[in-house]
Write a protein that holds these residues in place. Structure first.
Motif, PDB file in Angstrom:
ATOM      1  N   LEU A  65      19.348  72.902  58.986  1.00 45.46           N
ATOM      2  CA  LEU A  65      18.593  71.662  59.176  1.00 45.46           C
ATOM      3  C   LEU A  65      18.352  71.315  60.637  1.00 45.46           C
ATOM      4  O   LEU A  65      17.346  70.665  60.967  1.00 45.46           O
ATOM      5  CB  LEU A  65      19.335  70.490  58.508  1.00 45.46           C
ATOM      6  CG  LEU A  65      19.468  70.542  56.988  1.00 45.46           C
ATOM      7  CD1 LEU A  65      20.350  69.400  56.494  1.00 45.46           C
ATOM      8  CD2 LEU A  65      18.098  70.492  56.323  1.00 45.46           C
ATOM      9  N   HIS A  72      13.055  67.865  57.336  1.00 40.18           N
ATOM     10  CA  HIS A  72      13.301  68.176  55.941  1.00 40.18           C
ATOM     11  C   HIS A  72      13.004  66.934  55.105  1.00 40.18           C
ATOM     12  O   HIS A  72      12.777  65.847  55.644  1.00 40.18           O
ATOM     13  CB  HIS A  72      14.742  68.646  55.725  1.00 40.18           C
ATOM     14  CG  HIS A  72      15.768  67.637  56.117  1.00 40.18           C
ATOM     15  ND1 HIS A  72      16.222  67.503  57.418  1.00 40.18           N
ATOM     16  CD2 HIS A  72      16.423  66.689  55.405  1.00 40.18           C
ATOM     17  CE1 HIS A  72      17.111  66.537  57.476  1.00 40.18           C
ATOM     18  NE2 HIS A  72      17.254  66.016  56.267  1.00 40.18           N
ATOM     19  N   CYS A  90      15.683  68.881  50.685  1.00 38.94           N
ATOM     20  CA  CYS A  90      14.841  70.076  50.582  1.00 38.94           C
ATOM     21  C   CYS A  90      14.382  70.505  51.976  1.00 38.94           C
ATOM     22  O   CYS A  90      13.786  69.721  52.713  1.00 38.94           O
ATOM     23  CB  CYS A  90      13.616  69.813  49.722  1.00 38.94           C
ATOM     24  SG  CYS A  90      13.983  69.565  47.982  1.00 38.94           S
ATOM     25  N   LEU A  91      14.674  71.747  52.274  1.00 38.12           N
ATOM     26  CA  LEU A  91      14.176  72.371  53.500  1.00 38.12           C
ATOM     27  C   LEU A  91      13.150  73.393  53.051  1.00 38.12           C
ATOM     28  O   LEU A  91      13.501  74.402  52.421  1.00 38.12           O
ATOM     29  CB  LEU A  91      15.312  73.031  54.270  1.00 38.12           C
ATOM     30  CG  LEU A  91      14.916  73.686  55.588  1.00 38.12           C
ATOM     31  CD1 LEU A  91      14.391  72.647  56.573  1.00 38.12           C
ATOM     32  CD2 LEU A  91      16.096  74.438  56.177  1.00 38.12           C
ATOM     33  N   ASP A  92      11.898  73.118  53.333  1.00 41.60           N
ATOM     34  CA  ASP A  92      10.805  73.892  52.748  1.00 41.60           C
ATOM     35  C   ASP A  92      10.961  73.805  51.227  1.00 41.60           C
ATOM     36  O   ASP A  92      10.965  72.714  50.696  1.00 41.60           O
ATOM     37  CB  ASP A  92      10.791  75.319  53.286  1.00 41.60           C
ATOM     38  CG  ASP A  92      10.639  75.351  54.816  1.00 41.60           C
ATOM     39  OD1 ASP A  92       9.888  74.511  55.348  1.00 41.60           O
ATOM     40  OD2 ASP A  92      11.294  76.186  55.461  1.00 41.60           O
ATOM     41  N   ARG A 109      10.993  61.786  54.801  1.00 41.49           N
ATOM     42  CA  ARG A 109      11.013  62.945  55.700  1.00 41.49           C
ATOM     43  C   ARG A 109      11.935  62.604  56.867  1.00 41.49           C
ATOM     44  O   ARG A 109      11.793  61.559  57.507  1.00 41.49           O
ATOM     45  CB  ARG A 109       9.606  63.264  56.199  1.00 41.49           C
ATOM     46  CG  ARG A 109       9.520  64.575  56.974  1.00 41.49           C
ATOM     47  CD  ARG A 109       8.296  65.344  56.509  1.00 41.49           C
ATOM     48  NE  ARG A 109       8.141  66.590  57.216  1.00 41.49           N
ATOM     49  CZ  ARG A 109       8.555  67.760  56.748  1.00 41.49           C
ATOM     50  NH1 ARG A 109       9.177  67.828  55.595  1.00 41.49           N
ATOM     51  NH2 ARG A 109       8.349  68.874  57.416  1.00 41.49           N
TER      52      ARG A 109
END
Length: 195
Positions: free
Chosen positions: A95, A100, A73-75, A123
């Motif tokens: 990325l 992320h 998940c990116l944001d 993270r």
């Protein structure tokens, strides 16, 4: 108790082997779409439980099924497995230079019908990458079977990952510390190395 791994991932197989656990691999094709309202950890947990449901009728007493799904998940954007090389380049470009989150959802299901679903979060911090580095990785390491288009254990992990907050093995596809704890709780300590 007999452990059944429902995954074709060589990384998950290696991690269970490294734990010293004996297991059998069973594979089925399972649709990996998820309800669009789900986010982050809920996506990984849903997919792991959804995969397990496909095996429920086949489980026998004394068997414990393990299914898992890893997402990046990116944001709030979920990056699953890339569809082709250009999609992999696109994901890695997003990325690079950023942090992320990697979530792995796990479902443990017994032949007696007990089910445990959980997830772990790590993270991951990437340094900035050049387009040449990204294309080299995609061309030579073919990360099309990996969420977010990368494997932390691959070349890109060596040159791009600057810091991890959480489990490295979770990024590889299985939070083995949590799997071990939950297996011990679920089986009353009956799944031990070499057993």
């Amino acid at each position: 108790m007999r452990l059944i791994l429902a995954s074709n991932s060589p990384r998950r197989r290696q991690l269970l082997t490294d734990l010293g656990l004996s297991y059998e691999v069973r594979l089925k094709e399972v649709d990996e779409t998820y309800p669009p309202e789900l986010q982050r950890a809920a996506v990984a947990e849903y997919l792991a439980a959804h995969k397990a449901s496909a095996y429920r009728a086949d489980l026998r007493p004394g068997e414990v099924l393990l299914t898992a799904d890893t997402i990046v998940c990116l944001d709030e954007q979920v990056l699953n497995k890339p569809v082709d090389d250009e999609d992999a380049v696109r994901m890695l470009t997003l990325l690079q230079g950023r942090a992320h989150d990697v979530y792995t959802g796990v479902c443990l299901l017994t032949g007696e019908g007990q089910q445990v679903v959980f997830s772990d979060q790590t993270r991951v911090h990437f340094r900035p990458l050049t387009e040449a580095e990204i294309r080299h990785y995609v061309q030579h390491y073919r990360p099309l079977d990996k969420a977010g288009a990368y494997g932390a254990q691959d070349w890109i992990g060596l040159v791009a990952v600057t810091r991890l907050e959480g489990s490295y093995f979770n990024v590889m596809g299985l939070p083995v510390h949590r799997v071990w704890e939950e297996l011990q709780r679920l089986t009353g300590g009956q799944l031990l190395p070499g057993a």
